[in-house]
Write a protein that holds these residues in place. Structure first.
Motif, mmCIF file in Angstrom:
data_model
loop_
_atom_site.group_PDB
_atom_site.id
_atom_site.type_symbol
_atom_site.label_atom_id
_atom_site.label_comp_id
_atom_site.label_asym_id
_atom_site.label_seq_id
_atom_site.Cartn_x
_atom_site.Cartn_y
_atom_site.Cartn_z
ATOM 1 N N PHE A 20 0.811 -1.225 0.000
ATOM 2 C CA PHE A 20 0.000 0.000 0.000
ATOM 3 C C PHE A 20 0.841 1.270 0.000
ATOM 4 N N ALA A 46 0.610 -3.676 -4.451
ATOM 5 C CA ALA A 46 0.643 -2.326 -3.909
ATOM 6 C C ALA A 46 -0.738 -1.779 -3.576
ATOM 7 N N GLY A 47 -1.776 -2.322 -4.201
ATOM 8 C CA GLY A 47 -3.101 -1.768 -3.978
ATOM 9 C C GLY A 47 -3.389 -0.625 -4.920
ATOM 10 N N ASN A 48 -4.453 0.115 -4.634
ATOM 11 C CA ASN A 48 -4.928 1.135 -5.559
ATOM 12 C C ASN A 48 -5.454 2.317 -4.762
ATOM 13 N N LEU A 49 -4.651 3.389 -4.675
ATOM 14 C CA LEU A 49 -5.093 4.582 -3.949
ATOM 15 C C LEU A 49 -4.532 5.799 -4.655
ATOM 16 N N THR A 109 -0.617 4.870 -4.853
ATOM 17 C CA THR A 109 -0.323 3.655 -5.610
ATOM 18 C C THR A 109 -1.104 3.567 -6.926
ATOM 19 N N LYS A 143 -5.444 -0.355 9.354
ATOM 20 C CA LYS A 143 -5.251 -0.430 7.902
ATOM 21 C C LYS A 143 -6.507 -1.059 7.311
ATOM 22 N N VAL A 150 -9.095 -1.727 4.043
ATOM 23 C CA VAL A 150 -9.121 -1.824 2.589
ATOM 24 C C VAL A 150 -10.575 -1.938 2.140
ATOM 25 N N PRO A 196 -9.093 4.767 3.589
ATOM 26 C CA PRO A 196 -8.596 3.418 3.306
ATOM 27 C C PRO A 196 -7.134 3.418 2.868
ATOM 28 N N ALA A 197 -6.465 2.295 3.113
ATOM 29 C CA ALA A 197 -5.092 2.117 2.638
ATOM 30 C C ALA A 197 -5.084 1.812 1.153
ATOM 31 N N SER A 198 -6.192 1.266 0.663
ATOM 32 C CA SER A 198 -6.275 0.942 -0.752
ATOM 33 C C SER A 198 -7.734 0.791 -1.151
ATOM 34 N N GLN A 199 -8.028 1.168 -2.416
ATOM 35 C CA GLN A 199 -9.356 0.932 -2.976
ATOM 36 C C GLN A 199 -9.195 -0.123 -4.056
ATOM 37 N N ALA A 252 -3.981 -6.285 5.626
ATOM 38 C CA ALA A 252 -4.897 -5.248 6.089
ATOM 39 C C ALA A 252 -5.556 -5.735 7.377
#
Lengths: 283, 262
Positions: A150, A231-234, A238, B145, B147, B172-175, B191
């Motif tokens: 992340f 890495a994810g998606n933000l 990222t 964390k 997600v 969020p840490a990631s979408q 997460a």
């Protein structure tokens, strides 16, 4: 040119010889057929994108906050990953091309693995290694309080993983083609290994290094699978352009096409500016 | 010599193309059901239906000898755009009204879609819930964390709806691009928590722990199903939908955590 240089001849004879020489290396005519097909296989889908694009909405689609953030992140991470590829992959290529130890063949096939592995699997592998429960990930977290997934660092790691073979293979090929004759001569003339490397080896393999760099950068720019899994998606952290394209497509095809074209333009600019001067210019 | 090489090349190319084209249509029709005229029912279904539809496929093929059910699972919007772009299909089962709407908007269903199941979000935590997460508001805790799905996909849209309804904003840490990726980030320990469907927690079989929260009812996801217009196997397609909405189908869906048909 070099063919005729060492054979002194009358200018007239030289010219006819030159012309005949040119005719000899001309391509067999049939080769044009598959060559054109090959070109169309690549070019027609891109043409399809152009035809489908919503040009009126293009400025608005390309200047959205998310698009600009993704473009910036893509360029920054691809540049960082390419530098890592050169710094680490360059020496690796030298070892593979010039090393004398056993097991180099095995080593080389391991280096090629990212080309074969689906990027998503590469991303999973990175996650198992550097993720919260991974061997390295756990140590990093306990020792330094660092977590990689992340973060932008994860994007760079994923891109470096998938792009490294492109640089290594190009450079290793260049090193092999160049051979070791000139370095050997430099050494007999008293040049130190460092001087030989800087003044002889690097200039010799520069075209190969540059084309490898362009390939690696292009691969980084288009990287999707390993990034999304590792890495994810933000946005801003990222979410690179390919990730934004993918997620945009869920709701808005026109937006996804616009962003894809942006990626195409960036890639063409990079290749057009970097390639001819290096690979085709110096021979 | 040159001519022979060219011919060989063209023949190779032709074989390659023929191979590519043939595999999509005829490959699955053979096999066990050679007795009667074998028929293939093609179902495009949202990925979250994988376990339940596989169970129904086995039943359907037993009940209808000579029929092979071929199910293509994927993201609902992927499948919708496949139908819009002319992919041959008999049944479309989507994981949101919005994706079904992109198909009905183009008049590509034979009849109006019917809702056959519902799904709600649940919080997925590490087994044992070590962070003690008990409510949606707990997810806003800065140290966690968390997600979620991207707002462009149905699970993310549902999450945004809940944020609006509760006034709780998550960072969020990631979408992630799909709900299974959210689940994977939690079950792999990367997460602390994620928002997934209740059916995903059921399917995860203990690798994550589900925490139900009442606000999830603010964003119930509908699963519509319809026969695709000009379906090659329209009769079988209707039979499939009858099974999904019938007793066996509903029981299977219920066991997986889906809500009842409306």
């Amino acid at each position: 040119m070099s063919v005729t240089d060492d054979v002194p001849q009358a200018p007239q004879a030289e010219r006819t010889r030159d012309r005949r020489h040119e005719r000899d290396v001309a391509l067999p005519r049939w080769m044009w057929v598959p060559a054109v097909v090959a070109f169309l296989v690549i070019a027609l889908p891109v043409l399809g994108l152009l035809l489908e694009a919503d040009w009126a909405r293009m400025p608005e689609l390309l200047t959205s906050e998310a698009a600009l953030a993704a473009l910036r992140l893509s360029l920054e991470t691809a540049a960082a990953s390419t530098v890592l590829c050169i710094l680490l992959g360059g020496p690796l290529a030298a070892v593979l091309a010039r090393g004398r130890m056993r097991g180099l063949r095995t080593l080389r096939s391991v280096v090629l693995l990212p080309l074969v592995l689906p990027p998503v699997v590469g991303g999973l592998a990175l996650l198992y290694l550097v993720g919260a429960r991974g061997l390295v990930g756990e140590a990093l977290n306990l020792g330094f309080g660092i977590t990689i997934p992340f973060t932008t660092a994860a994007v760079v790691i994923a891109q470096t993983f998938v792009a490294m073979p492109f640089l290594v293979v190009s450079l290793e090929g260049a090193l092999r083609t160049a051979g070791e004759r000139y370095e050997a001569v430099a050494a007999t003339l008293g040049a130190s290994p460092a001087l030989t490397f800087r003044r002889v080896t690097v200039p010799l393999v520069l075209p190969g290094l540059m084309s490898g760099t362009v390939l690696a950068f292009a691969r980084c720019l288009g990287e999707f699978g390993a990034t999304i899994t590792f890495a994810g998606n933000l946005q801003g952290t990222t979410q690179t352009l390919p990730l934004l394209v993918y997620i945009q497509r869920e709701t808005d095809d026109a937006g996804a096409i616009a962003l894809s074209l942006l990626l195409v333009v960036v890639a063409i600019l990079v290749i057009a500016f970097a390639r001819p001067r290096t690979t085709e210019g110096i021979r | 010599m040159k001519v022979r090489a060219l011919l060989g090349l063209l023949a190779g190319l032709a074989l390659l193309l023929a191979g590519c084209g043939g595999s999509s249509g005829s490959a699955d029709t053979g096999g066990s059901s050679a007795a009667a005229a074998p028929r293939t029912l093609t179902v495009l279904a949202a990925a979250s239906l994988t376990e339940t539809f596989n169970a129904m496929k086995a039943r359907f093929e037993t009940d209808n000898p000579g029929v092979t059910v071929r199910i293509s699972y994927g993201g609902s919007s992927d499948l919708a755009s496949q139908i819009v772009n002319g992919a041959p299909a008999d049944v479309f089962a989507a994981a949101s009204d919005a994706t079904m709407k992109t198909v009905t908007d183009k008049n590509l269903t034979a009849a109006a879609p019917r809702i056959f199941a519902t799904n709600v979000l649940q919080i997925a935590t590490q087994p044992g819930n070590p962070e003690g997460i008990a409510s949606f508001a707990d997810l806003a805790e800065p140290d966690l964390k968390v997600v979620v799905c991207a707002p462009q996909v149905p699970c993310g849209a549902a999450e945004q709806k809940i944020e609006t309804a509760t006034g709780v904003t998550l960072t969020p840490a990631s979408q992630e691009t799909d709900v299974k990726s959210v689940l994977g980030k939690v079950s792999s320990g990367n997460a602390d928590a994620g928002l997934v469907y209740v059916t995903d927690v059921t399917a995860a079989k203990g690798s994550v722990q589900g925490v139900t929260f009442p606000e999830a009812q603010q964003a119930v996801t509908n699963y519509p199903i319809a026969v695709v217009k000009n379906a090659p196997q329209a009769g079988l397609a209707q039979k499939w939908i009858d099974m999904v909405t019938g007793e066996f189908g509903q029981k299977t869906l219920d066991a997986a955590g889906f809500g009842a048909e409306k």
